[in-house]
Design a protein around this motif. Structure first.
Motif, PDB file in Angstrom:
ATOM      1  N   GLY A 194       0.824  -1.200   0.000  1.00  0.00           N
ATOM      2  CA  GLY A 194       0.000   0.000   0.000  1.00  0.00           C
ATOM      3  C   GLY A 194       0.861   1.254   0.000  1.00  0.00           C
ATOM      4  O   GLY A 194       0.400   2.341  -0.351  1.00  0.00           O
ATOM      5  N   HIS A 195       2.116   1.100   0.390  1.00  0.00           N
ATOM      6  CA  HIS A 195       3.011   2.256   0.463  1.00  0.00           C
ATOM      7  C   HIS A 195       4.065   2.249  -0.639  1.00  0.00           C
ATOM      8  O   HIS A 195       5.110   2.871  -0.510  1.00  0.00           O
ATOM      9  N   MET A 196       3.788   1.529  -1.733  1.00  0.00           N
ATOM     10  CA  MET A 196       4.662   1.699  -2.900  1.00  0.00           C
ATOM     11  C   MET A 196       4.176   2.939  -3.640  1.00  0.00           C
ATOM     12  O   MET A 196       2.978   3.205  -3.729  1.00  0.00           O
ATOM     13  N   LYS A 239       0.877  13.451   0.058  1.00  0.00           N
ATOM     14  CA  LYS A 239       1.694  12.992   1.177  1.00  0.00           C
ATOM     15  C   LYS A 239       0.897  11.921   1.936  1.00  0.00           C
ATOM     16  O   LYS A 239      -0.300  12.068   2.168  1.00  0.00           O
ATOM     17  N   CYS A 240       1.586  10.849   2.291  1.00  0.00           N
ATOM     18  CA  CYS A 240       0.927   9.739   2.998  1.00  0.00           C
ATOM     19  C   CYS A 240       1.280   9.764   4.482  1.00  0.00           C
ATOM     20  O   CYS A 240       2.327  10.303   4.865  1.00  0.00           O
ATOM     21  N   SER A 241       0.443   9.131   5.312  1.00  0.00           N
ATOM     22  CA  SER A 241       0.714   9.102   6.764  1.00  0.00           C
ATOM     23  C   SER A 241       1.984   8.321   7.089  1.00  0.00           C
ATOM     24  O   SER A 241       2.532   8.425   8.178  1.00  0.00           O
ATOM     25  N   CYS A 242       2.497   7.527   6.118  1.00  0.00           N
ATOM     26  CA  CYS A 242       3.729   6.758   6.356  1.00  0.00           C
ATOM     27  C   CYS A 242       4.968   7.619   6.171  1.00  0.00           C
ATOM     28  O   CYS A 242       6.077   7.206   6.499  1.00  0.00           O
ATOM     29  N   GLY A 243       4.805   8.825   5.582  1.00  0.00           N
ATOM     30  CA  GLY A 243       5.951   9.706   5.356  1.00  0.00           C
ATOM     31  C   GLY A 243       6.348   9.783   3.890  1.00  0.00           C
ATOM     32  O   GLY A 243       7.065  10.690   3.480  1.00  0.00           O
ATOM     33  N   ASN A 244       5.903   8.814   3.093  1.00  0.00           N
ATOM     34  CA  ASN A 244       6.225   8.779   1.662  1.00  0.00           C
ATOM     35  C   ASN A 244       5.211   9.642   0.884  1.00  0.00           C
ATOM     36  O   ASN A 244       4.254  10.173   1.459  1.00  0.00           O
ATOM     37  N   ILE A 245       5.424   9.765  -0.405  1.00  0.00           N
ATOM     38  CA  ILE A 245       4.443  10.475  -1.227  1.00  0.00           C
ATOM     39  C   ILE A 245       3.868   9.547  -2.305  1.00  0.00           C
ATOM     40  O   ILE A 245       4.547   8.638  -2.770  1.00  0.00           O
ATOM     41  N   GLY A 246       2.619   9.833  -2.693  1.00  0.00           N
ATOM     42  CA  GLY A 246       1.988   9.124  -3.807  1.00  0.00           C
ATOM     43  C   GLY A 246       1.802   7.637  -3.583  1.00  0.00           C
ATOM     44  O   GLY A 246       1.826   6.854  -4.530  1.00  0.00           O
ATOM     45  N   CYS A 247       1.575   7.237  -2.320  1.00  0.00           N
ATOM     46  CA  CYS A 247       1.432   5.802  -2.007  1.00  0.00           C
ATOM     47  C   CYS A 247       0.167   5.213  -2.649  1.00  0.00           C
ATOM     48  O   CYS A 247      -0.871   5.874  -2.746  1.00  0.00           O
ATOM     49  N   TRP A 248       0.273   3.940  -3.035  1.00  0.00           N
ATOM     50  CA  TRP A 248      -0.827   3.218  -3.702  1.00  0.00           C
ATOM     51  C   TRP A 248      -2.143   3.358  -2.933  1.00  0.00           C
ATOM     52  O   TRP A 248      -3.203   3.585  -3.502  1.00  0.00           O
TER      53      TRP A 248
END
Ligand SMILES: [Zn+2]
Length: 390
Positions: A241-243, A251-260
């Motif tokens: 989900g975070h690829m 911005k995603c809650s995991c810190g990454n951007i554009g997560c699936w």
């Protein structure tokens, strides 16, 4: 003198015989001997032990090919009960099952936004207590408690390392549950747990390589390779989900951007349906209402599902290209909108995945619906009995 090697061989043989009885459902001692290559005396000794323990029962006579009719063996569904907990982002669900993973009782409680860890754990305890009251008397009683959680875990220690959508970090949930209930406790990521459930009791039973895509509020995946759950070096595999699928994305809650998961989840669907500037929309809007709107012909709702299905399909293309699975199972809440997404998912995969021209990958929806994780949690406990290790 019995050596360590002999004890291990005996355990391996016992596990082999148990699994054959489970998989074939109705089988005789002679058939087990034929399939396993173990001699009849060894099979008989193991079966006698399993009958003595109450795991296996004799049930009637089978067809004879000359001579005495064989006695049919099967797993005793009343050997024990198991409790499965599905901790979601906005709900907790508890299911009580027999030793064949048949549901005997289940109940779900919704979680409120911002509810504290203590309040959520109290809700879990309330449901488990109720499950215990509803548990019938069995030989072994409660065999264990399995639990799927929406985050990364140290499954050996039973620690939730991080659950971004719950905002939990380093919670030793196994210890917390273990202090209240004196039984074996198993914890794992919800998609891993559901994948094990599909492999043991669901759509995945006949497949060696499958991926369970859990599309709920977030997205995760449980990956089974050669009949085994693939956990990676640290037990963290499957956080697909975070690829990143959009380098210029949100911005995603995991810190990454554009997560699936920002594009292919319930969260994405609710965002697509939200009128601009209405921050309360997501608190009040339920997936089930949007499904109904789409089925009643709302173009906005239909297009929102189409967008979620498109991104779900694109992510699945990446999974197929990476793992070459035989089966992809779409589960969790988005699977409730099966009729609204499946054609678009399959079209995207067909149009964009060149490897599928050379394979026969199937894309299906979980037959357990929203119970997939809880059933998986049951399978987590049962698989411990049947395997030396999963
Ligand atoms: Zn992310």
């Amino acid at each position: 003198m019995i050596t360590g090697d002999q004890v291990l061989i005996k355990q391996i043989n016992k596990s082999l015989v148990m699994n054959i009885i489970r998989e074939k459902r109705n089988i005789s001692r002679a058939q087990i001997s034929k399939i396993t290559g173990l001699n009849r005396a060894t099979v008989s000794a193991i079966v006698d032990e399993l009958i003595y323990e109450g795991i296996v029962i004799e049930e009637g006579l089978g067809e004879s090919k000359g001579g005495r009719k064989p006695i049919i063996l099967r797993i005793n569904e009343n050997y024990a009960c198991i409790i499965g907990i599905d901790l979601g982002v906005n709900y907790v669900s508890v299911l009580l099952a027999n030793f064949n993973a048949k549901t005997l009782w289940s109940k779900k409680l919704m979680l409120n936004i911002g509810e504290s860890q203590e309040e959520i754990i109290d809700k879990i305890f309330t449901l488990v207590d109720e499950a215990l009251i509803n548990a019938p008397k069995t030989i072994k009683g409660i065999l264990g408690i399995g639990m799927g959680v929406p985050g990364i875990t140290n499954h050996k220690e039973g620690i939730i390392l991080k659950a971004p959508n719950l905002n939990w970090e380093n919670v030793n949930i196994k210890e917390i549950i273990g202090e209240k209930y004196d039984t074996k406790i198993f914890i794992d990521n919800e998609a891993n747990v559901a994948a094990i459930g599909e492999k043991w009791f669901g759509t995945g039973q006949k497949f060696k390589n499958l991926i369970y895509v859990s599309a709920g509020i977030g997205v995760g995946a449980g990956i089974i390779i050669n009949d085994k759950l693939f956990r990676g070096a640290n037990g963290l595999a499957g956080e697909l989900g975070h690829m990143t699928i959009d380098v210029n994305g949100m911005k995603c809650s995991c810190g990454n951007i554009g997560c699936w998961e920002l594009y292919a989840s319930e969260k994405a669907l609710i965002r697509l349906m939200s009128p601009q500037n209405d921050i309360n929309y997501s608190k009040n809007k339920k997936l089930i209402d949007i499904i109904e709107q789409a089925r009643n012909g709302s173009i906005e709702a239909i297009n929102s599902f189409k967008s979620v299905a498109k991104f779900l399909g694109l992510g699945i293309v990446n999974l197929i290209n990476t793992f070459d699975p035989e089966l992809i199972i779409i589960g969790n809440t988005i699977s409730l909108a099966y009729d609204l997404i499946i054609d678009e998912v399959k079209r995207i995969v067909n149009d964009n995945c060149f490897t599928t021209k050379h394979s026969k990958v199937k894309i299906e929806v979980s037959r357990f619906g929203t119970d997939a994780c809880a059933i998986g949690a049951i399978a987590l406990v049962i698989s411990d009995i049947f395997s030396l290790s999963f």
